[in-house]
Motif scaffolding. Sequence first.
Motif, short mmCIF file in Angstrom:
data_model
loop_
_atom_site.label_atom_id
_atom_site.label_comp_id
_atom_site.label_asym_id
_atom_site.label_seq_id
_atom_site.Cartn_x
_atom_site.Cartn_y
_atom_site.Cartn_z
N GLY A 8 -8.75 1.79 -22.00
CA GLY A 8 -8.92 2.96 -20.84
C GLY A 8 -9.15 2.42 -19.61
O GLY A 8 -9.24 3.25 -18.60
N PHE A 17 -12.18 9.20 -11.68
CA PHE A 17 -12.97 8.94 -12.98
C PHE A 17 -12.03 8.24 -14.10
O PHE A 17 -10.75 8.08 -13.70
CB PHE A 17 -13.22 10.36 -13.52
N ARG A 19 -12.10 7.31 -18.67
CA ARG A 19 -12.53 7.49 -19.77
C ARG A 19 -12.17 6.14 -20.71
O ARG A 19 -11.06 6.08 -21.01
CB ARG A 19 -12.38 8.60 -20.79
N SER A 21 -12.59 3.84 -24.00
CA SER A 21 -12.79 3.92 -25.53
C SER A 21 -12.83 2.61 -26.15
O SER A 21 -12.54 1.58 -25.86
CB SER A 21 -11.36 4.49 -26.09
N TRP A 36 -22.25 0.16 -24.33
CA TRP A 36 -21.68 -0.22 -23.30
C TRP A 36 -22.30 -0.73 -22.39
O TRP A 36 -23.25 -0.88 -21.88
CB TRP A 36 -20.87 0.94 -22.57
N PHE A 68 -22.13 8.32 -15.57
CA PHE A 68 -21.65 8.01 -16.89
C PHE A 68 -22.00 8.73 -17.99
O PHE A 68 -23.36 8.94 -17.95
CB PHE A 68 -21.83 6.53 -17.12
N SER A 71 -20.54 8.91 -25.58
CA SER A 71 -20.29 9.83 -26.82
C SER A 71 -19.68 8.95 -27.75
O SER A 71 -19.36 7.86 -27.88
CB SER A 71 -19.51 11.07 -26.27
N TYR A 80 -16.98 6.42 -26.72
CA TYR A 80 -16.42 6.63 -25.47
C TYR A 80 -17.27 6.46 -24.29
O TYR A 80 -18.64 6.59 -24.34
CB TYR A 80 -15.89 8.13 -25.44
N LEU A 81 -16.85 6.16 -23.11
CA LEU A 81 -17.67 6.03 -21.82
C LEU A 81 -16.90 7.01 -20.97
O LEU A 81 -15.91 6.38 -20.35
CB LEU A 81 -18.01 4.80 -21.27
N GLN A 82 -17.45 8.15 -20.50
CA GLN A 82 -17.02 8.94 -19.47
C GLN A 82 -17.45 8.36 -18.29
O GLN A 82 -18.74 8.37 -17.97
CB GLN A 82 -17.03 10.17 -19.56
N MET A 83 -16.58 7.98 -17.08
CA MET A 83 -17.04 7.71 -15.86
C MET A 83 -16.74 8.43 -14.85
O MET A 83 -15.44 8.53 -14.71
CB MET A 83 -16.77 6.05 -15.76
N ASN A 84 -17.44 8.87 -14.17
CA ASN A 84 -17.19 10.06 -13.06
C ASN A 84 -17.81 9.35 -11.81
O ASN A 84 -18.59 8.73 -11.84
CB ASN A 84 -17.77 11.29 -13.41
#
Length: 125
Positions: A8, A17, A19, A21, A36, A68, A71, A80-84
């Motif tokens: 990702g 942004f 995400r 995985s 992470w 960040f 989830s 997952y790591l959602q990075m905005n």
Amino acid sequence: QVQLVESGGGLVQAGGFLRLSCVASGRTFGLNAMGWFRQAPGQEREFLARIRWNTGSTLTADSVKGRFAISRDSAKNTMYLQMNTLKPEDTALYYCAASNRGPPNWERITDYDYWGQGTQVTVSS
């Protein structure tokens, strides 16, 4: 043995942004937590976030809290790591890690037993 594969990463502009995985395979039934980390050239590996596998309880480092979010989908053995709102200083190699140990906080490199190869995130100005 547990194998971890990150994906990702990529090149994005500041403010964008991504995400990330991390898919775990192998002997995943004994894992207590996954986390992470990131490491920029010439710098120490930095803790970002971790999640307790069974409960989903999360802890996020102050440096990225609010931008960040970690989830997991336990059915898919995926974290997952959602990075905005990405910033140039977020540029680093991002690693996922897994621990089969008891109850530390899982914020230290030494708290983890397994590591992926990393996925590169580059944020341009």
